[in-house]
Design a protein around this motif. Sequence first.
Motif, PDB file in Angstrom:
ATOM      1  N   THR A   1      -4.543  -3.926   4.369  1.00  0.00           N
ATOM      2  CA  THR A   1      -5.467  -3.982   3.236  1.00  0.00           C
ATOM      3  C   THR A   1      -6.458  -5.118   3.460  1.00  0.00           C
ATOM      4  O   THR A   1      -6.067  -6.236   3.790  1.00  0.00           O
ATOM      5  CB  THR A   1      -4.675  -4.190   1.926  1.00  0.00           C
TER       6      THR A   1
ATOM      7  N   ASP B   1      -6.119  -2.485  -2.952  1.00  0.00           N
ATOM      8  CA  ASP B   1      -6.014  -1.054  -3.261  1.00  0.00           C
ATOM      9  C   ASP B   1      -5.966  -0.958  -4.783  1.00  0.00           C
ATOM     10  O   ASP B   1      -5.542  -1.908  -5.453  1.00  0.00           O
ATOM     11  CB  ASP B   1      -4.721  -0.440  -2.713  1.00  0.00           C
TER      12      ASP B   1
ATOM     13  N   THR C   1       0.838  -1.207   0.000  1.00  0.00           N
ATOM     14  CA  THR C   1       0.000   0.000   0.000  1.00  0.00           C
ATOM     15  C   THR C   1       0.870   1.253   0.000  1.00  0.00           C
ATOM     16  O   THR C   1       0.579   2.229  -0.709  1.00  0.00           O
ATOM     17  CB  THR C   1      -0.929  -0.021   1.235  1.00  0.00           C
TER      18      THR C   1
HETATM   19 MG   LIG Z   1      -1.811  -3.004   2.104  1.00  0.00          MG
END
Ligand SMILES: [Mg+2]
Length: 199
Positions: free
Chosen positions: A62, A66, A34
């Motif tokens: 996450t 994403d 991320t």
């Molecule tokens: Mg992540």
Amino acid sequence: MTTPEMTDVEDDLFTKPLKQLKLVFWGPGASGKTTTLRHLSKSLHPLLCSNRIEISTSEDHTLLSDYLAFHIPLHTSTILFHIVATTGQRRLLATRELVATGADGVLFIADSQPDVAGENRRSFEELGAYLEATNQSTPIVIMANKQDLSGSLHPTAVRQHLNASPEIPVFGASALYGTDVKQVFQRFVRDVLIQFVAL
Ligand SMILES: [Mg+2]
Ligand SMILES: Nc1nc2c(ncn2[C@@H]2O[C@H](COP(=O)(O)OP(=O)(O)OP(=O)(O)O)[C@@H](O)[C@H]2O)c(=O)[nH]1
């Protein structure tokens, strides 16, 4: 490349043939997938880039994926890249596989800290098994992340503990500070485009 103007971007997107490619970030939990996407969304040209979407848990892991899109205007066509960062949480393999479906390239983001070498290895083996099971021969580039931390393993050592084959390139970077992220990403995109043109 000259700075794009809005009208040029509209022309490119609406008048030229569009080719679409999917880039997937894979790696163990907390390796920096991320953070890498966040850095790219800040450093890519805003007119060529979508808004970033993050689907996270309250602890900033996450949850599903994403997403960021960007396009490259070429002379005769436009290439639209969809970047998806998977979740590294072990128990969410099924969502990882779903999110990675149809990948045209995988950027494996490893955590270069020595105490998580086993997690990197497990995740890399999982990726290999997934690509084999789905018969995908996608280009892979490895980013040995967190090189800013003292005691981090050199990219060569990361390659060794992953037991990655020699044709897979491995580069060091720091997503947190943005060091070398763009260079690694450019190399990744280049490899994906070469494979795409060769097909
Ligand atoms: Mg992540
Ligand atoms: N020192 C350092 N920390 C980093 C770097 N990249 C990411 N981190 C930190 O590592 C933690 C996890 O980063 P994320 O980007 O959320 O990791 P992820 O791979 O997306 O994790 P999951 O979504 O759980 O799979 C955060 O605290 C980041 O700030 C880096 O290059 N250096």
